[in-house]
Write a protein that holds these residues in place. Structure first.
Motif, short mmCIF file in Angstrom:
data_model
loop_
_atom_site.label_atom_id
_atom_site.label_comp_id
_atom_site.label_asym_id
_atom_site.label_seq_id
_atom_site.Cartn_x
_atom_site.Cartn_y
_atom_site.Cartn_z
N ALA A 103 -15.87 10.94 -0.89
CA ALA A 103 -14.96 9.97 -0.78
C ALA A 103 -15.13 8.77 -1.56
CB ALA A 103 -14.45 8.77 0.76
N ALA A 104 -14.57 7.75 -2.50
CA ALA A 104 -14.04 7.34 -3.63
C ALA A 104 -13.18 5.91 -3.42
CB ALA A 104 -14.13 7.95 -5.12
N GLU A 105 -13.95 5.64 -4.24
CA GLU A 105 -12.37 4.56 -4.59
C GLU A 105 -12.79 4.04 -5.75
OE1 GLU A 105 -12.98 1.03 -2.23
OE2 GLU A 105 -14.41 1.97 -0.75
N VAL A 106 -11.48 4.19 -6.82
CA VAL A 106 -11.77 3.62 -7.94
C VAL A 106 -10.06 2.08 -7.86
CG1 VAL A 106 -11.20 6.20 -8.92
CG2 VAL A 106 -9.78 4.87 -8.27
N LEU A 107 -10.82 1.86 -9.38
CA LEU A 107 -9.78 0.62 -9.75
C LEU A 107 -9.31 1.09 -10.73
CD1 LEU A 107 -8.82 -2.46 -9.93
CD2 LEU A 107 -10.73 -2.98 -11.99
N VAL A 108 -7.78 1.08 -11.10
CA VAL A 108 -7.11 1.87 -11.96
C VAL A 108 -6.08 0.79 -12.68
CG1 VAL A 108 -4.86 3.25 -12.79
CG2 VAL A 108 -6.17 4.14 -10.81
N LEU A 109 -6.40 0.39 -13.86
CA LEU A 109 -5.71 -0.16 -14.37
C LEU A 109 -5.26 0.63 -16.02
CD1 LEU A 109 -8.35 -3.09 -15.32
CD2 LEU A 109 -7.08 -3.02 -13.60
N LEU A 149 -0.57 -2.51 -14.68
CA LEU A 149 -0.52 -2.26 -13.12
C LEU A 149 -1.78 -2.40 -13.41
CD1 LEU A 149 0.44 0.01 -10.97
CD2 LEU A 149 -0.88 1.46 -12.49
N VAL A 150 -2.24 -2.83 -12.28
CA VAL A 150 -3.65 -3.12 -11.39
C VAL A 150 -3.75 -2.59 -9.83
CG1 VAL A 150 -5.48 -4.55 -10.76
CG2 VAL A 150 -3.83 -4.97 -12.65
N ALA A 151 -4.33 -1.16 -9.56
CA ALA A 151 -4.54 -0.98 -8.41
C ALA A 151 -5.56 -0.29 -8.30
CB ALA A 151 -3.13 0.38 -9.11
N HIS A 152 -5.82 -0.95 -7.06
CA HIS A 152 -7.14 0.16 -6.14
C HIS A 152 -6.71 1.60 -5.21
CE1 HIS A 152 -10.12 -1.34 -2.97
NE2 HIS A 152 -10.94 0.07 -3.46
N VAL A 163 0.66 -1.12 0.05
CA VAL A 163 0.08 0.09 -0.15
C VAL A 163 0.93 1.18 0.33
CG1 VAL A 163 -1.32 1.16 1.30
CG2 VAL A 163 -2.00 -1.17 1.57
N ALA A 164 0.70 2.00 -1.27
CA ALA A 164 1.52 2.76 -0.88
C ALA A 164 0.11 4.63 -0.38
CB ALA A 164 1.83 3.30 -2.13
N VAL A 165 0.87 5.47 0.27
CA VAL A 165 0.41 6.92 0.12
C VAL A 165 0.62 7.94 -0.37
CG1 VAL A 165 -0.83 8.51 1.80
CG2 VAL A 165 -0.75 6.07 2.59
N THR A 166 -0.40 8.32 -1.01
CA THR A 166 0.68 9.10 -2.32
C THR A 166 0.38 10.70 -1.76
OG1 THR A 166 -1.80 10.28 -3.14
CG2 THR A 166 -1.25 8.02 -4.47
N LEU A 181 -1.65 -4.11 -6.78
CA LEU A 181 -1.57 -6.10 -7.47
C LEU A 181 -0.47 -5.67 -7.67
CD1 LEU A 181 -4.93 -4.34 -6.27
CD2 LEU A 181 -5.92 -7.02 -7.60
N ALA A 182 -0.89 -5.45 -9.30
CA ALA A 182 0.61 -6.01 -10.24
C ALA A 182 1.36 -4.73 -10.80
CB ALA A 182 -0.21 -6.99 -11.44
N GLY A 183 2.29 -4.76 -10.95
CA GLY A 183 2.96 -3.84 -11.71
C GLY A 183 3.84 -2.84 -10.60
N THR A 184 3.74 -1.67 -10.76
CA THR A 184 4.78 -0.63 -10.22
C THR A 184 4.08 0.57 -9.67
OG1 THR A 184 6.84 -1.87 -10.27
CG2 THR A 184 7.02 0.26 -9.24
N SER A 185 4.39 1.71 -9.06
CA SER A 185 3.03 2.79 -9.40
C SER A 185 3.78 3.31 -7.83
CB SER A 185 1.97 2.84 -9.28
OG SER A 185 0.95 4.35 -9.32
N HIS A 186 4.21 4.57 -7.40
CA HIS A 186 4.69 5.41 -5.94
C HIS A 186 5.25 4.34 -5.05
CE1 HIS A 186 0.31 7.17 -8.00
NE2 HIS A 186 1.28 8.29 -7.51
N GLY A 187 6.59 3.95 -5.76
CA GLY A 187 7.52 3.04 -5.29
C GLY A 187 7.17 1.71 -4.79
#
Length: 292
Positions: free
Chosen positions: A246-252, A185-188, A155-158, A167-173
């Motif tokens: 508040a919102a939740e998103v799936l980023v692919l 990249l699969v991120a929640h 888990v990363a905090v922007t 879940l997969a790939g690399t983002s925010h370190g």
């Protein structure tokens, strides 16, 4: 000039509304694609959202034994639990926050059912099912199942305060635990009101954002709950914000495979002849059979 074009923010190319259907033994899903207008976003083939819904004892349903060939399934359980089993003898329970990444490859028979405990007790059920295509050269690989618990997902905090589970790939370190066969990249993302998450995407890769809950702004365009934004390939970055609540998103994001897609139910191949072969092989038991 070319450098400037690559560092511009991606625009929203199209917005897809979800439709509602049923899968497995009759559980409802919300699906932004595939549709006739948006059959895929290469290399991704499908997003299904199950719930969130509160189930009474005995109400939980799953997917009885069914085959797959030629692609991968990503099962992300947010609430509840799912007992997975397959024709290769693999069994695993995915609990809240966990993931099963199933590479169907040359073919497998699989089931995903509520555990007896969850079926008896009922409770909150919420999950995502994502289908990811395989290139022709990998459609015949041996089937494989990878599993991760909630604690395995980084888990990363922007800098702008959004929380991102990768879940997969690399983002925010941080890098997700799953070995992938195509660059994705699969991120929640969980966004409190007023927070933001910015993403960088390699040039030429497809990118999309699905709003799982609430309302989000993607590259300046507001997206209601359940809607999907497919981004243009006109830059290398984009941002997701929760402007009011508040919102939740799936980023692919992913590198397009760029091959013909022939699909029929649980099979995704390159040609109609390969689909017929898959159906024949399944009938003849060549994808295995579920253990008694």
């Amino acid at each position: 000039m070319a450098t400037h074009a690559l560092t511009t923010e991606r625009a929203v190319a199209r917005v897809a509304r979800p439709f509602h259907t049923y899968e497995g033994a009759g559980f409802p899903v919300r699906r932004p694609f595939p549709t006739e207008e948006l059959p895929s976003v290469d290399p991704f083939l499908m997003i299904d959202q199950v719930g969130p819904v509160e189930l009474a004892p005995g109400e939980a349903k799953g997917a009885p034994p069914h085959p797959h060939r030629g692609f991968e399934t990503i099962q992300y359980v947010l609430d509840g639990d799912i007992a997975n089993a397959d024709s290769r003898g693999h069994r695993a329970v995915v609990r809240a926050g966990g993931v099963q990444w199933l590479t169907a490859g040359s073919g497998i028979v699989h089931e995903a059912l509520p555990t007896p405990e969850f079926l008896a007790s009922g409770g909150r059920q919420h999950m995502l099912q994502i289908w990811l295509n395989l290139p022709a050269r990998l459609k015949g690989v041996p089937p494989e199942s990878q599993n991760a618990e909630a604690a395995d997902l980084p888990v990363a905090v922007t800098p702008e305060g959004a929380e991102l589970t990768v879940l997969a790939g690399t983002s925010h370190g941080v890098t997700g635990p799953f070995e992938t066969r195509t660059p994705v990249l699969v991120a929640h993302g969980r966004l409190a009101p007023g927070t933001r998450a910015a993403f960088t995407v390699p040039a030429g890769h497809n990118a999309m954002v699905y709003v799982m809950r609430g309302e989000a702004t993607v590259s300046g365009e507001r997206l209601p709950d359940g809607h999907l934004a497919v981004l243009a390939r006109d830059g290398e970055r984009f941002a997701v914000e929760a402007p009011d609540a508040a919102a939740e998103v799936l980023v692919l994001t992913g590198e397009p495979i760029g091959e013909p897609v022939a699909r029929s139910g649980p099979f995704v191949m390159n040609t109609a002849a390969e689909l017929r072969a898959a159906e024949r092989d399944f009938r003849q038991g060549l994808m295995g059979r579920m253990p008694a």
